[in-house]
Structures are given as structure tokens and as C-alpha cells.
Write a protein that holds these residues in place. Structure first.
Motif, PDB file in Angstrom:
ATOM      1  N   GLN A   2      47.356  38.043  36.352  1.00  0.00           N
ATOM      2  CA  GLN A   2      47.965  37.755  35.063  1.00  0.00           C
ATOM      3  C   GLN A   2      48.349  36.307  34.845  1.00  0.00           C
ATOM      4  O   GLN A   2      48.403  35.620  36.060  1.00  0.00           O
ATOM      5  N   PHE A   3      48.015  35.656  33.640  1.00  0.00           N
ATOM      6  CA  PHE A   3      48.271  34.322  33.561  1.00  0.00           C
ATOM      7  C   PHE A   3      49.733  33.997  34.141  1.00  0.00           C
ATOM      8  O   PHE A   3      50.046  32.774  34.406  1.00  0.00           O
ATOM      9  N   THR A   4      50.695  34.889  33.709  1.00  0.00           N
ATOM     10  CA  THR A   4      52.078  34.666  34.099  1.00  0.00           C
ATOM     11  C   THR A   4      52.263  34.371  35.644  1.00  0.00           C
ATOM     12  O   THR A   4      53.387  33.760  36.149  1.00  0.00           O
ATOM     13  N   GLY A  20      44.475  35.700  22.720  1.00  0.00           N
ATOM     14  CA  GLY A  20      44.314  37.212  23.095  1.00  0.00           C
ATOM     15  C   GLY A  20      43.851  37.494  24.358  1.00  0.00           C
ATOM     16  O   GLY A  20      43.214  38.454  24.620  1.00  0.00           O
ATOM     17  N   PHE A  21      43.966  36.579  25.303  1.00  0.00           N
ATOM     18  CA  PHE A  21      43.330  36.653  26.647  1.00  0.00           C
ATOM     19  C   PHE A  21      44.441  37.281  27.395  1.00  0.00           C
ATOM     20  O   PHE A  21      45.369  36.801  27.402  1.00  0.00           O
ATOM     21  N   GLU A  22      44.031  38.376  28.011  1.00  0.00           N
ATOM     22  CA  GLU A  22      44.745  39.349  28.601  1.00  0.00           C
ATOM     23  C   GLU A  22      44.960  38.978  30.256  1.00  0.00           C
ATOM     24  O   GLU A  22      46.014  39.015  30.763  1.00  0.00           O
ATOM     25  N   LYS A  23      43.714  38.914  30.679  1.00  0.00           N
ATOM     26  CA  LYS A  23      43.814  38.497  32.136  1.00  0.00           C
ATOM     27  C   LYS A  23      42.945  37.480  32.253  1.00  0.00           C
ATOM     28  O   LYS A  23      42.059  37.033  31.590  1.00  0.00           O
ATOM     29  N   ALA A  24      43.366  36.602  33.683  1.00  0.00           N
ATOM     30  CA  ALA A  24      42.209  35.479  34.134  1.00  0.00           C
ATOM     31  C   ALA A  24      41.022  36.102  34.236  1.00  0.00           C
ATOM     32  O   ALA A  24      40.803  37.156  34.955  1.00  0.00           O
ATOM     33  N   THR A  25      39.977  35.215  34.325  1.00  0.00           N
ATOM     34  CA  THR A  25      38.487  35.667  34.764  1.00  0.00           C
ATOM     35  C   THR A  25      38.645  35.337  36.342  1.00  0.00           C
ATOM     36  O   THR A  25      39.476  34.523  36.507  1.00  0.00           O
ATOM     37  N   PRO A  26      37.616  35.809  36.838  1.00  0.00           N
ATOM     38  CA  PRO A  26      37.385  35.304  38.385  1.00  0.00           C
ATOM     39  C   PRO A  26      37.664  33.849  38.628  1.00  0.00           C
ATOM     40  O   PRO A  26      38.248  33.607  39.476  1.00  0.00           O
ATOM     41  N   ILE A  27      36.766  33.027  37.768  1.00  0.00           N
ATOM     42  CA  ILE A  27      37.036  31.803  38.226  1.00  0.00           C
ATOM     43  C   ILE A  27      38.213  30.957  37.982  1.00  0.00           C
ATOM     44  O   ILE A  27      38.765  30.031  38.509  1.00  0.00           O
ATOM     45  N   GLN A  28      39.053  31.553  36.919  1.00  0.00           N
ATOM     46  CA  GLN A  28      40.547  31.200  36.807  1.00  0.00           C
ATOM     47  C   GLN A  28      41.163  31.398  37.799  1.00  0.00           C
ATOM     48  O   GLN A  28      42.022  30.749  38.186  1.00  0.00           O
ATOM     49  N   ASP A  29      41.084  32.970  38.415  1.00  0.00           N
ATOM     50  CA  ASP A  29      41.648  33.337  39.620  1.00  0.00           C
ATOM     51  C   ASP A  29      41.757  32.223  40.716  1.00  0.00           C
ATOM     52  O   ASP A  29      42.724  32.056  41.428  1.00  0.00           O
ATOM     53  N   GLN A  46      29.180  29.161  35.955  1.00  0.00           N
ATOM     54  CA  GLN A  46      28.294  29.137  34.882  1.00  0.00           C
ATOM     55  C   GLN A  46      29.201  29.098  33.437  1.00  0.00           C
ATOM     56  O   GLN A  46      30.291  29.608  33.321  1.00  0.00           O
ATOM     57  N   THR A  47      28.438  28.668  32.535  1.00  0.00           N
ATOM     58  CA  THR A  47      28.913  28.989  31.225  1.00  0.00           C
ATOM     59  C   THR A  47      29.152  30.330  30.927  1.00  0.00           C
ATOM     60  O   THR A  47      28.325  31.120  31.259  1.00  0.00           O
ATOM     61  N   GLY A  48      30.339  30.503  30.255  1.00  0.00           N
ATOM     62  CA  GLY A  48      30.616  31.941  29.868  1.00  0.00           C
ATOM     63  C   GLY A  48      31.418  32.441  30.976  1.00  0.00           C
ATOM     64  O   GLY A  48      31.941  33.739  30.611  1.00  0.00           O
ATOM     65  N   THR A  49      31.833  31.912  31.840  1.00  0.00           N
ATOM     66  CA  THR A  49      32.638  32.329  32.849  1.00  0.00           C
ATOM     67  C   THR A  49      34.183  32.137  32.671  1.00  0.00           C
ATOM     68  O   THR A  49      35.101  32.755  33.431  1.00  0.00           O
ATOM     69  N   GLY A  50      34.550  31.423  31.613  1.00  0.00           N
ATOM     70  CA  GLY A  50      35.845  31.112  31.517  1.00  0.00           C
ATOM     71  C   GLY A  50      36.113  29.805  32.262  1.00  0.00           C
ATOM     72  O   GLY A  50      37.459  29.538  32.417  1.00  0.00           O
ATOM     73  N   LYS A  51      35.209  28.865  32.805  1.00  0.00           N
ATOM     74  CA  LYS A  51      35.279  27.872  33.513  1.00  0.00           C
ATOM     75  C   LYS A  51      36.410  26.659  32.692  1.00  0.00           C
ATOM     76  O   LYS A  51      37.092  26.012  33.371  1.00  0.00           O
ATOM     77  N   THR A  52      35.965  26.452  31.525  1.00  0.00           N
ATOM     78  CA  THR A  52      36.738  25.666  30.813  1.00  0.00           C
ATOM     79  C   THR A  52      38.170  25.713  30.860  1.00  0.00           C
ATOM     80  O   THR A  52      39.015  24.725  31.213  1.00  0.00           O
ATOM     81  N   ALA A  53      38.924  26.830  30.619  1.00  0.00           N
ATOM     82  CA  ALA A  53      40.140  27.051  30.512  1.00  0.00           C
ATOM     83  C   ALA A  53      40.717  27.061  31.968  1.00  0.00           C
ATOM     84  O   ALA A  53      41.883  26.822  32.373  1.00  0.00           O
TER      85      ALA A  53
END
Ligand code: AMP
Length: 402
Positions: A2-4, A20-29, A46-53
């Protein structure tokens, strides 16, 4: 996660929830904890994984609330489109903070220069820039990076492909030595590692499993000289009456027009799509193609990323894609939901090195099929193919305006 759980501040959590993001993506984790701890980072994603956030959130968390509007973060990216997108994400995630960011990219008419100069001197908190344009400003002497704390190199592999290595190294000479540096790349080719070893200090490393084309896709390559390509496309389509939905990618608008014309001449139902069409016209073509009222769609590479079309029977890469990950994206458009698809790539001599990169990324050799006899013999496969050197003519390494 969770982002929290990352320890991000309230304003950022609020923005995340608005998005509306509920959970972090694996790269964010994987990446956010390292960045929050202050480590340099090299991330393969890669692009599309949520790497920017994955890098925007920890950076904003650190710099929001300083209230002094000194430039604290610099993000270097390969293209103007990416600069704009990332700037928008900084604005989105930073909506409830006092952070300002500015995109700085080439290709404008010059009218934007003064605005950029102002932001670069009066201190935008975040600058998202393409290398060439940033160097042009740096050369004027008014940009001050004395308070810079974060440097991000996004899509580093693409930047090296375009030929930005020297520009990046030059920009770094203007930055404080004590900073946190984050490098994101879709692949970890040796030249990426080499650059990382020069720029990063004891980096943490995170890596996502590279996406592979779906198992059901039959992938093959035709080695062909340029003049053999259009007749080959004709013959491929003629041979496959069962393919009701065919997508052809090529590198230039001129080629889109040429291929569309030839196929129309052979009475196929064809439409071309490139930046020459107005947005409304493009959408109309896409609607018809999705509804299968148009059988063959010919598109430029530039259009390829933004188009949301799936369930294609046959994808033909008229030219080998510049980026190996684009290849994976394209091939992924076929063979959805238990159907099988075919992905064929036409490769001339100059593009053989790109094919090697694709094979490296998907960790698989793609079968090379001989040309139909009536087209003659194509070029011979060179397993040691290198990117053609500009001194030897042929392909040139000029920086492309994207
Ligand atoms: P990127 O890989 O950074 O280009 O991100 C791809 C897309 O995923 C963007 O449209 C993001 O807004 C979106 N995204 C990023 N993080 C998340 C998340 N945790 N949940 C849902 N979508 C996300």
C-alpha cells in the motif's frame, strides 16, 4: 504494497488517491524504499510498469515543503513527448504541494526560450529536460544547479541509442558531485552499465522481469533489401486470406503512403495512419480498423505506442523497431485470449544490429525465413552485426528530433 507503507507525506497520499491508484506496482515496491533511504539506484523497468511514479513520489516527498523554489531535481529524458508526460506527472502527484516543474525540450519555434530561461533562473523545483536543449541553456551560463539534490536519467537505453551519451556526460559536469542519482532503463546492456559506473555511486539495483512476447505468437524474420520489402508485403498478405486484421509498422510517413498506395492498387482494404492525419481522422480510421471494416492498417512507429489496438492476426514490422521493447509491445498486440498470432519483421542489413538487440531482450533467437523465390536472395545474416558507423555511410547517428 500500500502507498501508506512507504512513509510518504499526506499531500502525496491524497494525490495518489485522487488518481485512483490503489496499490503500488512491483517496480514502485522495489524502488521507492531505496530512494527514500537516499541510495543511488539503477532500475531495469520498461514503460508501462509505473516506473515514473517510482521516482517522482520519493523525490516530491523530499522536496515538497522547502518553500524556497530552488531547483532540486533534474530529470533527463530522450524525447519531448516523454518530457511532457513526466512534467504532467510531477504536476499531478504534486498537486497538493507547492512544487513547480518545467519541461525543457527541443524542436520548438524558439518562442518558448524566454519562458524556459525564466524558469531555469528563478528556480523551478523540478526540471524535466531533453539533453540537447538543456545544454543550449547551460552554455548561456545562467542556469544554476548549485542546490540540485536529485538527478534522474529516464529511459537511459533510449538516450544512448539516440546518441546522447556525450551530452549527458557534459550536463553532469554542471551538477553538484554530492547528489542522489537514479537511472531507469528498459534493458541493462553493457554500455548502460558502463555509464552507470561513471555516474552512480554504490547504487542499489532493482530489476523487473522483462516482458516476453506471448507464447502463442509465431515470430519470424525476413532478411530483405529495401527494394524487396514492398513486394514481400504484397506476397505475405496475398498468402494469408485468413488474416482479417493486419497491422504494418514502418519508420516514415513516406513509407506509410507508399505501402498504402501499393496495397490499395491490389484491391486490399487499407488505411494509412501517420501524423499527417488530424486527430479526428486518426480516430475514425482506428474505429473502422477495430470494427474490422478495414483489413490492413499501415502506421508509423511514432503512432505505434499510443494506439490501443489488440487482437490483430498479423503484425508486420516493415522496418525493425528502433527499441527492442517496442518490438515486444507490438508483438503483444497479437495472440490475445487464446488465439494465435503472427509477427513478421523485415530486416535490412543496417538493421541487423537491432534484431540482435531484440533477440537479446526476449532471450530467444527469432527464426529467419528465406524470401519467396520470385523476390530473389536477401542479405546474409550477420551474427556480429554492429550499428553502422556514420563514417562508413549508410545509417547516420544524427540526433533525431522525435
Ligand atoms: P509508466 O511506466 O511510468 O509510464 O506508467 C504507466 C502508467 O501506469 C501511467 O499511466 C501511470 O499513471 C500508471 N500508474 C503508475 N503507478 C500506478 C499504480 N500504482 N497503480 C495504477 N496505475 C499506475
Amino acid at each position: 504494497m500500500q502507498f501508506t507503507e512507504f512513509g510518504l507525506n499526506e499531500q502525496l497520499l491524497e494525490a495518489i488517491s485522487y488518481m485512483g491508484f490503489e496499490k503500488a506496482t512491483p517496480i514502485q515496491d522495489q524502488a521507492i524504499p531505496h530512494i527514500m533511504q537516499g541510495a543511488d539506484l539503477i532500475a531495469c523497468a520498461q514503460t508501462g510498469t509505473g516506473k515514473t511514479a517510482a521516482y517522482i513520489l520519493p523525490i516530491l516527498n523530499k522536496i515538497a515543503g522547502n518553500n524556497d523554489h530552488l531547483t532540486r531535481a533534474l530529470v533527463i529524458v530522450p524525447t519531448r513527448e516523454l518530457a511532457l508526460q513526466i512534467d504532467q506527472q510531477f504536476n499531478g502527484f504534486g498537486y497538493f504541494t507547492d512544487i513547480s516543474s518545467i519541461p525543457v525540450y527541443g524542436g520548438g519555434d524558439g518562442g518558448e526560450w524566454e519562458q524556459e530561461r525564466k524558469s531555469l533562473t528563478t528556480g523551478a523545483d523540478v526540471i524535466v529536460a531533453t539533453p540537447g536543449k538543456l545544454i543550449a541553456h547551460l552554455a548561456m551560463g545562467y542556469v544554476k544547479f548549485d542546490d540540485l539534490e536529485y538527478l534522474v536519467l529516464d529511459e537511459a537505453d533510449r538516450m544512448l541509442d539516440i546518441g546522447f551519451h556525450d551530452d549527458i556526460m557534459k550536463i553532469i559536469t554542471y551538477l553538484p558531485k554530492k547528489r542522489q542519482t537514479l537511472m531507469f532503463s528498459a534493458t541493462m546492456a553493457p554500455e548502460i552499465r558502463k555509464m552507470a559506473s561513471k555516474i552512480l555511486s554504490k547504487p542499489a539495483e532493482v530489476s523487473l522481469e522483462i516482458a516476453k512476447p506471448p507464447e502463442g505468437v509465431l515470430q519470424a524474420v525476413y532478411l530483405a533489401f529495401d527494394e524487396q520489402k514492398t513486394p514481400l508485403i504484397n506476397s505475405l498478405i496475398a498468402d494469408k486470406p485468413e488474416c482479417k486484421s493486419i497491422l504494418i509498422f514502418c519508420s516514415t510517413k513516406k513509407k506509410v503512403a507508399e505501402i498504402s498506395r501499393t496495397l490499395k492498387g491490389n484491391n486490399y482494404s487499407v488505411a494509412g495512419i501517420s501524423s499527417d492525419l488530424k486527430q479526428s481522422e486518426r480516430e475514425e480510421v482506428l474505429v473502422k480498423f477495430r470494427a474490422r471494416q478495414i483489413r490492413v492498417l499501415v502506421a508509423t512507429d511514432v503512432m505505434s505506442r499510443g494506439m490501443d489496438i489488440k487482437d490483430i492476426n498479423l503484425v508486420i514490422n516493415y522496418d525493425a523497431p528502433q527499441d527492442a521493447e517496442d518490438y515486444v509491445h507490438r508483438v503483444g498486440r497479437t495472440a490475445r485470449a487464446e488465439t494465435t498470432g503472427i509477427a513478421l519483421t523485415l530486416v535490412n542489413r543496417d538493421d541487423m544490429y537491432k534484431l540482435k538487440k531484440i533477440e537479446g531482450l526476449i532471450e530467444k533467437e527469432i527464426i529467419k525465413i528465406p524470401l519467396p523465390a520470385e523476390l530473389g536472395i536477401g542479405p546474409e545474416w550477420d551474427p556480429r552485426a554492429q550499428r553502422p558507423n556514420k563514417r562508413h555511410g549508410g545509417f547516420h547517428q544524427k540526433k533525431r528530433k522525435r
